[in-house]
Each structure stands twice: as C-alpha cells, then as structure tokens.
Scaffold this active site. Structure first.
Site, PDB file in Angstrom:
ATOM      1  CB  SER A   1     109.052  28.495  79.166  1.00 21.83           C
ATOM      2  OG  SER A   1     108.015  27.850  78.484  1.00 21.83           O
TER       3      SER A   1
HETATM    4  N1  SAM Z   1     108.775  25.802  75.140  1.00 15.36           N
HETATM    5  C1  SAM Z   1     108.250  26.925  74.420  1.00 15.36           C
HETATM    6  C2  SAM Z   1     109.279  28.005  74.258  1.00 15.36           C
HETATM    7  O1  SAM Z   1     110.365  27.873  74.814  1.00 15.36           O
HETATM    8  O2  SAM Z   1     108.965  28.973  73.580  1.00 15.36           O
HETATM    9  C3  SAM Z   1     107.068  27.510  75.107  1.00 15.36           C
HETATM   10  C4  SAM Z   1     105.850  26.781  74.857  1.00 15.36           C
HETATM   11  S1  SAM Z   1     104.392  27.647  75.326  1.00 15.36           S
HETATM   12  C5  SAM Z   1     104.519  27.792  77.068  1.00 15.36           C
HETATM   13  C6  SAM Z   1     103.216  26.342  75.092  1.00 15.36           C
HETATM   14  C7  SAM Z   1     102.948  26.019  73.642  1.00 15.36           C
HETATM   15  O3  SAM Z   1     102.132  24.855  73.587  1.00 15.36           O
HETATM   16  C8  SAM Z   1     102.205  27.112  72.896  1.00 15.36           C
HETATM   17  O4  SAM Z   1     102.904  27.499  71.765  1.00 15.36           O
HETATM   18  C9  SAM Z   1     100.868  26.461  72.543  1.00 15.36           C
HETATM   19  O5  SAM Z   1     100.319  26.903  71.317  1.00 15.36           O
HETATM   20  C10 SAM Z   1     101.263  25.000  72.491  1.00 15.36           C
HETATM   21  N2  SAM Z   1     100.149  24.056  72.655  1.00 15.36           N
HETATM   22  C11 SAM Z   1      99.111  24.094  73.510  1.00 15.36           C
HETATM   23  N3  SAM Z   1      98.319  23.008  73.350  1.00 15.36           N
HETATM   24  C12 SAM Z   1      98.887  22.269  72.367  1.00 15.36           C
HETATM   25  C13 SAM Z   1      98.553  21.036  71.734  1.00 15.36           C
HETATM   26  N4  SAM Z   1      97.497  20.322  72.083  1.00 15.36           N
HETATM   27  N5  SAM Z   1      99.374  20.580  70.759  1.00 15.36           N
HETATM   28  C14 SAM Z   1     100.486  21.270  70.374  1.00 15.36           C
HETATM   29  N6  SAM Z   1     100.843  22.444  70.936  1.00 15.36           N
HETATM   30  C15 SAM Z   1     100.057  22.932  71.921  1.00 15.36           C
END
Ligand code: SAM
Length: 190
Positions: A42
């Site tokens: 992000s």
């Molecule tokens: N905060 C993180 C960083 O600083 O790198 C960025 C996160 S990224 C925008 C969103 C993450 O949520 C992804 O890695 C995705 O695989 C995960 N994700 C999506 N749906 C999910 C779920 N149901 N359970 C766990 N993780 C999930």
C-alpha cells in the site's frame, strides 16, 4: 502511552524497500506498487494514516487481515503487544514472515487462510485492521472485536471509504466513514 509522534518517527525510519522485490528504487515514492500475485504494497502515507486511526495501545492485541508484504504489520508490531496477521496467498505470507523475522519481531503470529472469517480461536481482539476492500463489514470480524475495541476497514466496490468501527462498553456498534481509498479486493466467504 504511544504518541502519534512515536509512530511517525518509526514510520520514517522503516525502510520500505525491504518489503519490496520489484521497483525497490521507487520505495520512497508515496504510491502503491505490485508485490506479485495481483497484490500491492500500500501507499505509505495511507499505511501510516490507518495505523494512527487505529489508536493502538501498548497492551493491544491486534488482528490484521491482508499481510501482503508485511510493511503494515511491522508498523503494528512495533507498538502493539501482539499482532495476529492473516494472508490468503502462501508465497506472500512466507516472504512477509521472513522479512519480519529478520527485523527481529517475535510478537507476530501468522495464519494462511481467509481473513474475512477473522481468527476465531484467538478472539477477541482490541483492534482489527483490514488492508483489502470489503463489500460489507464481515460479521465475523465485528463478533471478534473486543468490548471497547476498534476496527479500520475499507468498504465499497470499485472505490471504497475507510470505515471506522467502534464497539462500546455495552457492545453497541457505531460506524463512521472516513477518506475515500482504492484497495485490492478482500476475497473470502464474508
Ligand atoms: N498492508 C499490506 C502491505 O503493506 O503490504 C498490503 C496488503 S494488500 C493491499 C491486500 C492483501 O490482502 C493482499 O496480500 C491479499 O492477498 C490479501 N487478502 C485479500 N483477501 C484476503 C482474505 N480474505 N484473507 C486474507 N488476506 C486477504
């Protein structure tokens, strides 16, 4: 007590390039970048803003949904007592775990799976932060929020708004909408 200034100071010191494989040279740019598997690290200013909104205390038990690169996790784990982080993509979880281990964190527990269900065995959580976009607030997360707790979650379809959810001492839920954001989708049952 944790001050916003403490969090900002650590945020400034934390080397974002450690959490990236591609585009490392652009780590200082305030934008989201690919981390593979269709996911993103992000925008740093948003990671900071969401961390500040969360209002972590020294004894907070925090649930993070969407470990991604582990960048947000580091900011949480530096200040909270324990962080429980859930990611659905195994290679991302493994890399994040390696990076956070290298940084010396020993207060993080990792789970591979669908974070829309939360982490029932470890509930309740004082704080919950979701870093992927939900169509609606997953009811399991509301259930797993402790009395007096708070949750930050982007809610919406193509674009979202950060929702700030509070559970008061009588377990009454209130929801406040904050800034518009764009996150990758939360993919899960709830
Ligand atoms: N905060 C993180 C960083 O600083 O790198 C960025 C996160 S990224 C925008 C969103 C993450 O949520 C992804 O890695 C995705 O695989 C995960 N994700 C999506 N749906 C999910 C779920 N149901 N359970 C766990 N993780 C999930």
């Amino acid at each position: 007590m944790i001050s916003d200034a403490d969090i900002v100071e650590y945020y400034k010191k934390l080397d974002r390039s450690m959490f990236m494989e591609e585009n490392k040279q652009f780590a200082f740019v305030d934008a989201a970048f690919s981390i593979g598997h269709g996911q993103t690290i992000s925008q740093p200013s948003l990671v900071l803003r969401m961390t500040l909104m969360l209002g972590i205390e020294e004894d907070s038990k925090v649930l993070e949904i969407g470990t991604g690169s582990g960048y947000q996790t580091a900011l949480l784990a530096k200040f909270a007592s324990e962080v429980y982080t859930v990611e659905r993509i195994e290679p991302l979880m493994k890399k994040a775990k390696e990076r956070l281990g290298r940084l010396g964190f020993s207060n993080i527990r990792y789970k591979l799976g669908d974070g829309s269900k939360g982490w029932e065995e470890e509930a309740p959580f004082d704080r919950i932060i979701v870093t992927a976009a939900a169509r609606q607030i997953p009811k399991m997360l509301i259930k797993q929020l402790a009395t007096g707790g708070g949750m930050i979650i982007p809610v919406g379809h193509h674009t979202q708004r950060i929702n700030i959810v509070s559970k008061d001492e009588d377990n009454k839920i209130s929801i406040r909408e904050d800034i518009p954001v764009i996150f990758v989708k939360l993919i899960g049952d709830y």
